[in-house]
Enzyme design. Structure first.
Site, PDB file in Angstrom:
ATOM      1  CB  SER A  16      -0.940   0.013   1.213  1.00  0.00           C
ATOM      2  OG  SER A  16      -0.199  -0.021   2.419  1.00  0.00           O
ATOM      3  CB  SER A 137      17.621  -7.873   1.807  1.00  0.00           C
ATOM      4  OG  SER A 137      18.526  -7.720   2.878  1.00  0.00           O
ATOM      5  CE1 TYR A 151      14.784  -2.280   7.987  1.00  0.00           C
ATOM      6  CE2 TYR A 151      17.054  -1.699   7.481  1.00  0.00           C
ATOM      7  CZ  TYR A 151      15.769  -1.969   7.071  1.00  0.00           C
ATOM      8  OH  TYR A 151      15.471  -1.929   5.722  1.00  0.00           O
ATOM      9  CE  LYS A 155      14.861  -5.341   5.665  1.00  0.00           C
ATOM     10  NZ  LYS A 155      13.745  -5.883   4.871  1.00  0.00           N
TER      11      LYS A 155
END
Length: 200
Positions: A16, A137, A151, A155
């Site tokens: 979205s 990624s 974070y 990844k």
């Protein structure tokens, strides 16, 4: 993904906004049947409506939500050719100031969310004998960034998962690939969550 004369059924999580919305719009414009996902929508009331793109509900942190979205697509299309795992969140804060709960929330979306969606679509792709999984990624999966340790950890973990998955599913005709974007001007940074302790 091939051009509009060879249409594919494509699922894009986090469709979205940001990269996801761009991918949904572009691939639909190429004639593919594209399903983006968002936590803030409902399934369309008229399931027989013609479309080239739809945004349907999915929370990658909830197994039942993931399975409902995949079932919705299969009921309409009878197949699923491409999965783009794009949904993600970003936590910022020092390692010291990030709580265990915040760290788990980061991994729940960016790592376990991908795993959850893959588990839902892989039986379909194996039965078809074909499929493509694209995991989004980040450069943060290659280069660690200070104050974004969790974070980056999510990844890095996604990179390892993707490399293993690629080898596991190759015999079934399924391809798996990684995309590692650098910093782009999207809404992602503006929606970054800061560790609570860092705001005191």
């Amino acid at each position: 993904v091939k051009t509009s004369n060879d249409s594919r059924v494509i699922l894009i999580t986090g469709g979205s906004s940001g990269f996801g919305a761009v991918c949904v719009n572009y691939l639909a414009s190429r004639g593919h049947s594209v399903y983006g996902t968002s936590r803030r929508v409902e399934f369309p009331a008229n399931e027989d409506s013609l479309h080239t793109q739809l945004i349907i509900p999915m929370d990658v942190c909830e197994t039942a939500s993931v399975e409902a979205a995949v079932a919705f697509i299969l009921e309409r299309e009878g197949r699923l050719d491409v999965l783009v795992n794009n949904a993600g969140i970003g936590y910022a804060g020092s390692i010291e100031e990030t709580s265990i709960q915040e760290g788990k929330a980061q991994l729940e979306t960016n790592f376990f969310g991908v795993h959850r969606v893959c588990r839902s679509v892989l039986p379909v792709m194996r039965k078809q004998g074909s499929g493509l999984i694209v995991n989004i990624s980040s450069i943060g999966g290659l280069i660690t960034i200070p104050f974004q340790g969790f974070y980056c950890a999510s990844k890095y973990a996604l990179e390892a998962l993707t490399e293993s998955l690629r080898m596991e599913v190759k015999p079934f005709g399924i391809q798996v690939t990684l995309i590692e974007p650098v910093d782009f001007k999207t809404g992602f940074t503006a929606h970054r969550v800061f560790a609570a302790e860092s705001q005191k």
